[in-house]
Design a protein around this motif. Sequence first.
Motif, PDB file in Angstrom:
ATOM      1  N   LEU A 504      31.524 -23.380  27.626  1.00 58.87           N
ATOM      2  CA  LEU A 504      31.403 -22.785  26.300  1.00 58.87           C
ATOM      3  C   LEU A 504      32.799 -22.660  25.722  1.00 58.87           C
ATOM      4  O   LEU A 504      33.669 -22.018  26.312  1.00 58.87           O
ATOM      5  CB  LEU A 504      30.741 -21.410  26.372  1.00 58.87           C
ATOM      6  CG  LEU A 504      29.298 -21.362  26.870  1.00 58.87           C
ATOM      7  CD1 LEU A 504      28.837 -19.908  26.973  1.00 58.87           C
ATOM      8  CD2 LEU A 504      28.381 -22.131  25.944  1.00 58.87           C
ATOM      9  N   ALA A 505      33.034 -23.303  24.578  1.00 56.28           N
ATOM     10  CA  ALA A 505      34.332 -23.233  23.907  1.00 56.28           C
ATOM     11  C   ALA A 505      34.186 -22.385  22.655  1.00 56.28           C
ATOM     12  O   ALA A 505      33.362 -22.695  21.773  1.00 56.28           O
ATOM     13  CB  ALA A 505      34.826 -24.630  23.560  1.00 56.28           C
ATOM     14  N   ARG A 506      34.962 -21.323  22.555  1.00 56.87           N
ATOM     15  CA  ARG A 506      34.933 -20.443  21.385  1.00 56.87           C
ATOM     16  C   ARG A 506      36.187 -20.691  20.566  1.00 56.87           C
ATOM     17  O   ARG A 506      37.305 -20.562  21.064  1.00 56.87           O
ATOM     18  CB  ARG A 506      34.838 -18.981  21.825  1.00 56.87           C
ATOM     19  CG  ARG A 506      33.510 -18.628  22.477  1.00 56.87           C
ATOM     20  CD  ARG A 506      33.458 -17.185  22.954  1.00 56.87           C
ATOM     21  NE  ARG A 506      32.108 -16.799  23.347  1.00 56.87           N
ATOM     22  CZ  ARG A 506      31.574 -17.046  24.550  1.00 56.87           C
ATOM     23  NH1 ARG A 506      32.305 -17.661  25.482  1.00 56.87           N
ATOM     24  NH2 ARG A 506      30.342 -16.678  24.819  1.00 56.87           N
ATOM     25  N   TYR A 507      35.979 -21.051  19.303  1.00 59.00           N
ATOM     26  CA  TYR A 507      37.094 -21.315  18.390  1.00 59.00           C
ATOM     27  C   TYR A 507      36.636 -20.951  16.987  1.00 59.00           C
ATOM     28  O   TYR A 507      35.512 -21.252  16.585  1.00 59.00           O
ATOM     29  CB  TYR A 507      37.528 -22.778  18.470  1.00 59.00           C
ATOM     30  CG  TYR A 507      36.406 -23.784  18.323  1.00 59.00           C
ATOM     31  CD1 TYR A 507      36.127 -24.370  17.090  1.00 59.00           C
ATOM     32  CD2 TYR A 507      35.587 -24.129  19.406  1.00 59.00           C
ATOM     33  CE1 TYR A 507      35.090 -25.278  16.954  1.00 59.00           C
ATOM     34  CE2 TYR A 507      34.555 -25.038  19.269  1.00 59.00           C
ATOM     35  CZ  TYR A 507      34.312 -25.606  18.040  1.00 59.00           C
ATOM     36  OH  TYR A 507      33.275 -26.502  17.895  1.00 59.00           O
ATOM     37  N   GLY A 508      37.496 -20.277  16.230  1.00 57.03           N
ATOM     38  CA  GLY A 508      37.080 -19.791  14.926  1.00 57.03           C
ATOM     39  C   GLY A 508      35.854 -18.912  15.064  1.00 57.03           C
ATOM     40  O   GLY A 508      35.811 -18.003  15.897  1.00 57.03           O
TER      41      GLY A 508
END
Length: 589
Positions: A504-508
């Motif tokens: 899971l990549a969290r960005y913005g």
Amino acid sequence: MSKISRRGALTLLGLPAVAQMASRGVKSVARGKPSGKPFNARFTNVAKMAGLTRPLIYGGSTGFDYIVESMGTGVAFIDYDNDGWMDLFVPNGTRFGGAPAGTTNRLYRNNRDGSFTDVTEKAGLVKSGWAEGVTVGDFNNDGFEDIFITYWGENVLYRNNGDGTFTDVTKQAGLLHGGNHWGTGCCWVDYNRDGLLDLFVSNYVKFDMERVPPKGKSASCNWKGVPIYCGPRGLETDTMRLYRNNGDGTFTDVSRESGISKPTGSYGLSVVPADFDEDGWPDIFVACDSTPSLLFMNQRDGTFKEEAIERGVALSDDGAEQSGMGVAAGDFNCDGHLDLFKPHFAEDTPGFYRNDGKGRFREVTMEAGLGVETRYINFGCGMEDFDNDGWPDLFVSTGSVYPEVEKQIPLMPHRTPCYIFRNLNGKVFEELMEEAGKDIAVPRVGRGCAFGDFDNDGDVDILLAAVDEPPVLLRNDVTGSNRWLKVKLVGGKSNRSAIGARVLARYGEKVQAQERMAHTSFLSANDPRLHFGLGASEAADLEVWWPSGRRDRFDGVAAGQLVTIREGDGIVAKVRFGGPPTSTSGPAR
């Protein structure tokens, strides 16, 4: 939704039950006003300058007498020598009566300068036959990726010896099956989470040339009044198979006791293994041709239960069977859940299914703007962020399966273009062709395609199998300021390839899920390194869900690099493409 039989679904559509392929006769809806938003990815076919010059041979050059000639193959990215650069594996077919000299599966070593060297013979991979699908994974956990290929005929397992060569270990591994099975989709998957890669094989039909009706013999061997080969409808279906890895180089067929062979009456093609209900156990989706697709839900006790109808991915939204060729899984709306995209036959819309995170799907094809393209027969597909704006896009390869039809119906050509649906906002897509580069729109008989970064420049390139021509290598050149991040996973307690691990990549404001899978698209295998476009974000927070059950978190991982994460050790290497790797805790295994 109550289950609708194949015959019943066709009757509802007003079509005869003997129709050749499942298609709803749907015309494209009108395109909306162009967004005007620039698309900063451009694709150029660099195959010739890269040294990919030998053609894919599959079936007759002017017409097909049997359905087996129409299928074509998948393709694969594989770093077989562990040098950090993606090599290419291209299965090949043959022709009845004999293929041209030199027709074989091919392995191309990446020279790290944009070119490749054919090392097939040196690697011990010379083989001819009716190859189909390919899956790549380290089944013996020795640190080198192995190759499994399905065939009409005996499937083949090649063990990577770690010295640039491979050995055919199919027989000693217990994977010879006998009979007239036609293997298509295949995937490595650790279904019982013991740290060993098991093997799932999809079968299409039991194809016996002596029992197949002659071309054009009956109503089921005609398409729009043109005599064609017979099938798949009217031919004997087969079941799926699952082989458990015994940990000693051998496998045991557990198809029956696992419940995998219980569903019957399916024409199975491409496969996607992923944890769709997020319970920590891998499930398996099978795109089926002209029959309801299958979704095997892992029961966490060594068995599976087929639940595609209950979960909304077996049929179209109006309850009809469709001709599923390829399939892609990805998180198109960046809500942290894996959705499904399954393109179909001509005169039908694709199937686009949004996942609620519990493995329940809702078809959103029309509201996502994907009903604007129904002209072509679709095969390979991918859900990848081609312009690095943070939203995964869609790519589809197309090509006819009936060479004879074009001569009588010119509006139905044999060679057709690829196309891209650009993700505008996680809700709606916009169709692109030449806007993504003129080589996207070149007419071809497209089949399998795979996605990876062959030149290590931080974007997603495309390898495409096209019948009667060399592989197509679409180099992506992204302009603009969008950022990206790549993640390579190495299992410890989990299988070494980390197949089944989720990031899971969290960005913005987004959270995008990706899963390490060994088979996708149409019979193909992608670059094992997960690629995240990040848009304007300069870093991402990563969460890794390992097949073993372990979860790790890494905050503030900077964009513009490949990070290697080893289970239990964290980030062990960082590479900024164009520069040397930076080791953080010793060399990655």
